[in-house]
Write a protein that holds these residues in place. Structure first.
Motif, PDB file in Angstrom:
ATOM      1  N   GLY A  49     -14.638  18.946   2.738  1.00  0.00           N
ATOM      2  CA  GLY A  49     -16.072  18.796   2.965  1.00  0.00           C
ATOM      3  C   GLY A  49     -16.505  17.359   2.770  1.00  0.00           C
ATOM      4  O   GLY A  49     -15.902  16.615   1.982  1.00  0.00           O
ATOM      5  N   PRO A  50     -17.553  16.918   3.469  1.00  0.00           N
ATOM      6  CA  PRO A  50     -17.956  15.507   3.425  1.00  0.00           C
ATOM      7  C   PRO A  50     -18.445  15.044   2.061  1.00  0.00           C
ATOM      8  O   PRO A  50     -18.381  13.852   1.753  1.00  0.00           O
ATOM      9  CB  PRO A  50     -19.081  15.441   4.472  1.00  0.00           C
ATOM     10  CG  PRO A  50     -19.580  16.845   4.597  1.00  0.00           C
ATOM     11  CD  PRO A  50     -18.389  17.721   4.376  1.00  0.00           C
ATOM     12  N   ASP A  51     -18.946  15.959   1.240  1.00  0.00           N
ATOM     13  CA  ASP A  51     -19.455  15.564  -0.069  1.00  0.00           C
ATOM     14  C   ASP A  51     -18.342  15.300  -1.075  1.00  0.00           C
ATOM     15  O   ASP A  51     -18.614  14.844  -2.190  1.00  0.00           O
ATOM     16  CB  ASP A  51     -20.397  16.631  -0.617  1.00  0.00           C
ATOM     17  CG  ASP A  51     -19.719  17.988  -0.757  1.00  0.00           C
ATOM     18  OD1 ASP A  51     -18.849  18.299   0.086  1.00  0.00           O
ATOM     19  OD2 ASP A  51     -20.055  18.732  -1.691  1.00  0.00           O
ATOM     20  N   LYS A  52     -17.097  15.555  -0.699  1.00  0.00           N
ATOM     21  CA  LYS A  52     -15.976  15.376  -1.621  1.00  0.00           C
ATOM     22  C   LYS A  52     -15.028  14.264  -1.188  1.00  0.00           C
ATOM     23  O   LYS A  52     -13.914  14.155  -1.711  1.00  0.00           O
ATOM     24  CB  LYS A  52     -15.199  16.689  -1.768  1.00  0.00           C
ATOM     25  CG  LYS A  52     -16.021  17.804  -2.421  1.00  0.00           C
ATOM     26  CD  LYS A  52     -15.227  19.084  -2.553  1.00  0.00           C
ATOM     27  CE  LYS A  52     -16.068  20.170  -3.233  1.00  0.00           C
ATOM     28  NZ  LYS A  52     -15.331  21.447  -3.346  1.00  0.00           N
ATOM     29  N   VAL A  53     -15.478  13.420  -0.260  1.00  0.00           N
ATOM     30  CA  VAL A  53     -14.631  12.339   0.249  1.00  0.00           C
ATOM     31  C   VAL A  53     -15.451  11.059   0.340  1.00  0.00           C
ATOM     32  O   VAL A  53     -16.549  11.058   0.902  1.00  0.00           O
ATOM     33  CB  VAL A  53     -14.052  12.683   1.642  1.00  0.00           C
ATOM     34  CG1 VAL A  53     -13.137  11.559   2.134  1.00  0.00           C
ATOM     35  CG2 VAL A  53     -13.300  14.007   1.607  1.00  0.00           C
ATOM     36  N   ASP A  54     -14.934   9.975  -0.211  1.00  0.00           N
ATOM     37  CA  ASP A  54     -15.526   8.642  -0.072  1.00  0.00           C
ATOM     38  C   ASP A  54     -14.492   7.700   0.530  1.00  0.00           C
ATOM     39  O   ASP A  54     -13.316   7.735   0.163  1.00  0.00           O
ATOM     40  CB  ASP A  54     -15.967   8.083  -1.424  1.00  0.00           C
ATOM     41  CG  ASP A  54     -17.245   8.716  -1.935  1.00  0.00           C
ATOM     42  OD1 ASP A  54     -18.015   9.233  -1.109  1.00  0.00           O
ATOM     43  OD2 ASP A  54     -17.464   8.699  -3.160  1.00  0.00           O
ATOM     44  N   GLY A  55     -14.950   6.822   1.423  1.00  0.00           N
ATOM     45  CA  GLY A  55     -14.071   5.813   1.984  1.00  0.00           C
ATOM     46  C   GLY A  55     -13.483   6.247   3.316  1.00  0.00           C
ATOM     47  O   GLY A  55     -13.857   7.280   3.870  1.00  0.00           O
ATOM     48  N   PRO A  56     -12.575   5.406   3.832  1.00  0.00           N
ATOM     49  CA  PRO A  56     -11.997   4.240   3.150  1.00  0.00           C
ATOM     50  C   PRO A  56     -12.982   3.078   3.048  1.00  0.00           C
ATOM     51  O   PRO A  56     -13.747   2.816   3.967  1.00  0.00           O
ATOM     52  CB  PRO A  56     -10.799   3.878   4.033  1.00  0.00           C
ATOM     53  CG  PRO A  56     -11.155   4.400   5.392  1.00  0.00           C
ATOM     54  CD  PRO A  56     -11.980   5.628   5.165  1.00  0.00           C
ATOM     55  N   ALA A  57     -12.928   2.407   1.913  1.00  0.00           N
ATOM     56  CA  ALA A  57     -13.746   1.220   1.666  1.00  0.00           C
ATOM     57  C   ALA A  57     -13.067   0.405   0.581  1.00  0.00           C
ATOM     58  O   ALA A  57     -12.242   0.916  -0.183  1.00  0.00           O
ATOM     59  CB  ALA A  57     -15.157   1.616   1.244  1.00  0.00           C
ATOM     60  N   ASN A  58     -13.413  -0.882   0.518  1.00  0.00           N
ATOM     61  CA  ASN A  58     -12.740  -1.766  -0.438  1.00  0.00           C
ATOM     62  C   ASN A  58     -13.574  -2.050  -1.678  1.00  0.00           C
ATOM     63  O   ASN A  58     -13.253  -2.955  -2.444  1.00  0.00           O
ATOM     64  CB  ASN A  58     -12.339  -3.083   0.236  1.00  0.00           C
ATOM     65  CG  ASN A  58     -13.542  -3.902   0.683  1.00  0.00           C
ATOM     66  OD1 ASN A  58     -14.687  -3.572   0.373  1.00  0.00           O
ATOM     67  ND2 ASN A  58     -13.279  -4.973   1.418  1.00  0.00           N
ATOM     68  N   ASP A  59     -14.647  -1.284  -1.884  1.00  0.00           N
ATOM     69  CA  ASP A  59     -15.501  -1.526  -3.050  1.00  0.00           C
ATOM     70  C   ASP A  59     -15.742  -0.249  -3.852  1.00  0.00           C
ATOM     71  O   ASP A  59     -16.766  -0.109  -4.524  1.00  0.00           O
ATOM     72  CB  ASP A  59     -16.835  -2.121  -2.606  1.00  0.00           C
ATOM     73  CG  ASP A  59     -17.596  -1.216  -1.638  1.00  0.00           C
ATOM     74  OD1 ASP A  59     -17.026  -0.190  -1.215  1.00  0.00           O
ATOM     75  OD2 ASP A  59     -18.751  -1.545  -1.311  1.00  0.00           O
TER      76      ASP A  59
END
Length: 549
Positions: A49-59
């Motif tokens: 689900g979208p609320d349980k995933v962050d990124g990819p990002a470098n910060d």
């Protein structure tokens, strides 16, 4: 000349050798790391689900050490089933993962993986339920996201007379994370790993491991005996990357009738050896109900509370904790005084009754404008007694902001987020006076070489051993971080030659952790290979560098 094709002779084109063919070069673009992580994140959104995933990002991550920006993906599972799904997803996409509870491992790598090639993190802070509590025995079962402050509030709301296993890192660190790292405190159950009654953990292949007496249902009968039946296996999940722990049952200490601290100031550094021997006597031989003693040098104490007044002449400063009924604690005071006779001018004892008198005195003095001198003592004493009684506090955390005072918020301190530079050197030192002197001399020599103050604390882990904590505080620039890490590595290597081995290691020093006792680390590698042959979970964490590939 070639023959002219006729009606009965088809035209055959001459085929040149491959080596003679010239054509425009064609480059086949390999998927970049960013592309790979983006595809993984998209698949994770579909699964979790979208609320349980962050990124990819470098910060997404921060640390108390300079780090070059790098892309990461953070998964935030909400259940054991989510953890199983996340591990299967990572395996199918060729990704390794690094789990963390709340990411408050300041000074040891925070939430960064030991291996830079690991770009997927499992943030377990959303698994934050207190699943069961036995109000008679003081047995509690928690998930990884339950923090020290959460448990303290839970117990206070119910009027439960038990003590949260606190540390000096404030209310936000995870109970499970601290126990698995073998954290400790000055409360009656100071060994937090020793308080574990059972665990649930997801292995790399998705199998759910449970201790022998751990129930399958979270609300089932809680284990009341640590070891169960058969081989003791839970230890392979401590300071290791062998599984993802999703549930833990802990034993809490009951609140005693009296909690009393005692303080003593040593004005002559020549008394160090005798003071260490006196501390050993109090803990090992006296029979007093002492849960622990901290012994701090003047450099550390002045950095913590300032160098004004009495503290400016202190070479060493001791704090001990007495637990028990009032008569037992009262009888122990004379024994403490006898043990320290001739080494200190006076021993100060403080409990809630005496603190109440100090509050009244402060109220009177404040009205006359003379309360300022008493206020720091009152605040520090209230916080210390609170921590010892199971109420976590941030009062010791400003030390991490010594090079960044402007970055310190009023509350909710987070040294990594706030741009502080911090590393910890934490070796075990035998509780003998001559060993303490050798150790203090070694730390002073090496810290001075790199421009650091030798801020030493001896914290009793047992009646025979101290854990010494030495903070390296710096500006977390690339240069400042490199100098601090060089100092830490020098301390570790020289300390081990002197017989002082760290009880835990920073993620950047795993090569040093595994550089001695080859048979031990080979055995640990065999366990890792049996449980996680593909090194899916936290590769490089407490494994030799060649075992993490």
């Amino acid at each position: 000349m070639g023959e002219v094709p006729g009606p009965d002779r088809p035209h055959v084109q001459e085929v040149k050798p491959v080596s003679e063919i010239t054509s425009p070069s064609v480059s086949i673009r390999e998927p970049s790391l960013s592309d790979t992580l983006a595809r993984f994140a998209a698949a994770a959104i579909q699964t979790l689900g979208p609320d349980k995933v962050d990124g990819p990002a470098n910060d997404l991550l921060s640390d108390t050490l300079h780090r070059e920006p790098a892309d990461h993906v953070i998964l935030r599972p909400g259940s054991t089933a989510d953890v199983q799904a996340a591990l299967e997803l990572a395996r199918s996409h060729g990704q390794s993962v690094h789990p963390y509870s709340t990411g408050r491992n300041w000074g040891y790598g925070t939430s960064y993986p030991a291996d830079d090639r690991t770009r997927v993190l499992l943030d377990l802070s959303g698994m934050n339920r207190i699943l069961a509590f036995d109000a008679t025995l003081g047995i509690v079962t928690v998930e990884p996201g339950v923090r020290q402050g959460d448990l303290a509030a839970f117990l206070a709301d119910r009027g439960a007379p038990f003590i949260t296993p606190t540390t000096g890192a404030g209310p936000s660190p995870s109970l499970i994370g601290n126990a698995l790292e073998r954290g400790y405190g000055l409360t009656p159950i100071g060994d937090h790993f020793g308080a574990i009654m059972g665990i649930e953990a997801v292995l790399a292949d998705g199998t759910v491991y449970r201790s022998p007496f751990m129930p399958e249902a979270p609300d089932g009968p809680q284990p009341v005996y640590k070891y169960g039946t058969g081989p003791y296996i839970d230890g392979v999940f401590s300071q290791a990357g062998n599984a993802v722990v999703t549930r833990m049952t802990l034993r809490l200490a009951p609140k005693p009738q009296r909690i009393e601290t005692f303080y003593f100031i040593v004005r002559d550094d020549a008394h160090l050896e005798a003071c260490i021997d006196a501390i050993r006597y109090m803990l090992l031989e006296s029979g007093m109900p002492i849960s622990g003693i901290n012994f701090v040098n003047g450099s550390r104490m002045q950095a913590q509370v300032g160098g004004n007044g009495t503290m400016s002449v202190a070479k060493w400063f001791g704090t001990g904790v007495l637990f028990g009924d009032k008569e037992m604690v009262k009888a122990s005071r004379a024994c403490v005084r006898r043990a320290l006779k001739g080494l200190v001018r006076r021993v100060f004892f403080l409990n809630e009754d005496r603190l109440a008198l100090a509050r009244k005195a402060y109220g009177v003095l404040r009205k006359t404008g003379r309360g300022a001198a008493l206020e720091p003592f009152l605040v520090n004493s209230e916080n210390l007694l609170g921590i010892l009684g199971g109420q976590p506090s941030e009062f010791g955390m400003p030390l991490a902001y010594a090079k960044n005072p402007g970055g310190m918020p009023d509350k909710g301190l987070d040294p990594a987020r706030d741009g502080c530079g911090l590393l910890w050197y934490v070796p075990i030192v035998p509780m003998r006076g001559e060993d303490a002197r050798r150790y203090a001399n070694m730390v002073g020599r090496i810290c001075g070489k790199y421009g650091f103050d030798d801020m030493i604390t001896f914290s009793s882990l047992s009646p025979t051993a101290f854990d010494s904590t030495v903070p390296l505080i710096f500006d977390p620039t690339k240069e400042g971080s490199a100098n601090a890490m060089a100092c830490l590595r020098d301390l570790i290597e020289e300390g081990r030659r002197e017989g002082f081995h760290p009880y835990r290691y920073h993620g950047r020093t795993m090569d040093l952790a595994t550089a001695c006792q080859p048979t031990f680390w080979d055995t640990a590698a065999r366990v890792k290979s049996a449980l996680d042959p593909d090194h899916l979970i936290s590769p490089g964490r407490y494994t030799a560098p060649n075992d993490a590939a």
